[in-house]
Design an enzyme around this catalytic site. Sequence first.
Site, PDB file in Angstrom:
ATOM      1  CG  ASP A  14      -1.889  -1.180   1.142  1.00  0.00           C
ATOM      2  OD1 ASP A  14      -2.196  -1.624   0.199  1.00  0.00           O
ATOM      3  OD2 ASP A  14      -2.101  -1.604   2.338  1.00  0.00           O
ATOM      4  CD  GLU A 174      -9.173  -2.427  -1.689  1.00  0.00           C
ATOM      5  OE1 GLU A 174      -9.988  -2.732  -0.979  1.00  0.00           O
ATOM      6  OE2 GLU A 174      -8.526  -3.210  -2.518  1.00  0.00           O
TER       7      GLU A 174
END
Length: 536
Positions: A14, A174
Amino acid sequence: MKYTNPVIPGFYPDPSICKADGKYYMVCSSFQYFPGVPLFESQDLVNWRQIGHVLTRESQLPLEGADCSGGIYAPTIRYHEGRFYMVTTNVTSLGNFYVWTDDIHGEWSDPIQVQQGGIDPSLYFEDGKTYFMSNGDDDRGISGVTQCEIDIETGTKVSPSVCIWQGAGGRYLESPHLYKIKGQYYLMAAEGGTEYGHMVVYAKGPTVNGPFTNYPGNPVLTNRNLGGYVIQGCGHGDLVEDEKGNFWMVHLAFRQIDRWLPFHITGREVCLAPVTFGEDGWFTAGVGGITPVCVETDRIDGSVRQRLKLKDTFADTCVGVDWCFLRRPHLENYSFPADMQRELSSEAIQRYTFAGHGIRLYPTNRTLEEKQDSPTFVAIRQRQMQGHIRCKIYVPAGEAGISLYMNHEHHYDLAVRRMAAAMGAGDICRVMVRSVVGGISHVAGESIVTADTEITLQIDLEPTEYGFSALFIREGQESPCPLGKLQTRYLSSEVACGFTGVMIALYAQDESLTGRGEEPAGFTDFEISYESDKPQ
Ligand code: 6LW
């Protein structure tokens, strides 16, 4: 110049990036590990140095009970008016919050919570206003990328949370990030789930709240159609503009262990892809919309050489930077050499060098199977798939060893267990390979030596197998002892689930204890040497 992906190998998922004063800074998620949110610095985008972590204090990082799908999820880093902000979600306790610092090499503030749900929060600053977005439900219950305005001093919401985009049609929308580039607003996100179908999608709009029009070529980046290719799962990206005005995307991806074995063990890693804007205001990413292992680019100076570290020893790694703990560590159970630069303190875990020496670990009855509390465990990431681990170990009581740890139900332990011999003879050590898969524990190989034997543990890393052995030295005689092989795939994310990667952990434990053991296990001469920094 040519560079290879991943630019940061090993479990660093991420990624989010920002630029400040000519340097780039990147953060990654950290789940159940302490300190949290690894922080990197770079001058050229291909060579990254970890400078520490953002969340170093217990007050910033409650992790009790966090597992490999808990704790700290995707962070975003932004630089605004001389201040760095890092916003993330602690799914186990705090929800969405941010911290800030004016000194990227120093401490960060205490958490400031934001009362908007969802995960993967991001910040966008404009005209004295701060916009906070995440993926989740808005105040009306509509789900998608949800945005509100906040007071950046207090985190208080000053406008309702409103869904501003529902993505491009893929599942699991997301990691939203908003940018203003040449007068247009770009909202970029991931879809497809963080697995083999992962992708990056985006939309463009005239205002900060949209309306957003999807890029007709979505997904703008994905490797989902490259069956068998080493780099899979490209998604979850963030954009940055370099000094020359070129745009780049950092994003996560993972490397499968073999062409026909869709498993990955080193976690989700950081890749770098060029981004190119067209005349029409839309951008493309990667090389033809994919991220290859090798990228040739003239955007980075030809004099830049990509250097990936091939060795980790006690001498060139630090606790709090390269090494981390599970959940909230009990620091009284760790002892570092007296000439360590700083004492370990529970105030803040930042940078503790081993000063080239070893570490001593006091066992407790918290074992590697522990789900709530923190066992005596200090770990460094497995960054490449081929190489060797060696460490000398001394175990005066209980058990200690090296664990290849994916989570509490999936780990391979090369363990030394001290035991009293029968009939009053001297102690013996049982040196064994334990495989824990799906919570089922099995001793896969073992050897018994007298307790005065000097023991070096050794693990050979291969993409599909881990080979375990020990070297025994007694009365000047060396005897190598192979202890068997285990398949890497049973520690992979596809088998073990969760969001982390394999950690190489030094640990000590003793189920028979009630408090802390009196004598610590000693680890010296630790070394991981990777054979190549090139993906297999
Ligand atoms: C991350 C989110 C995700 O926050 O997984 O599958 C979470 N997608 O983007 C953990 O990395």
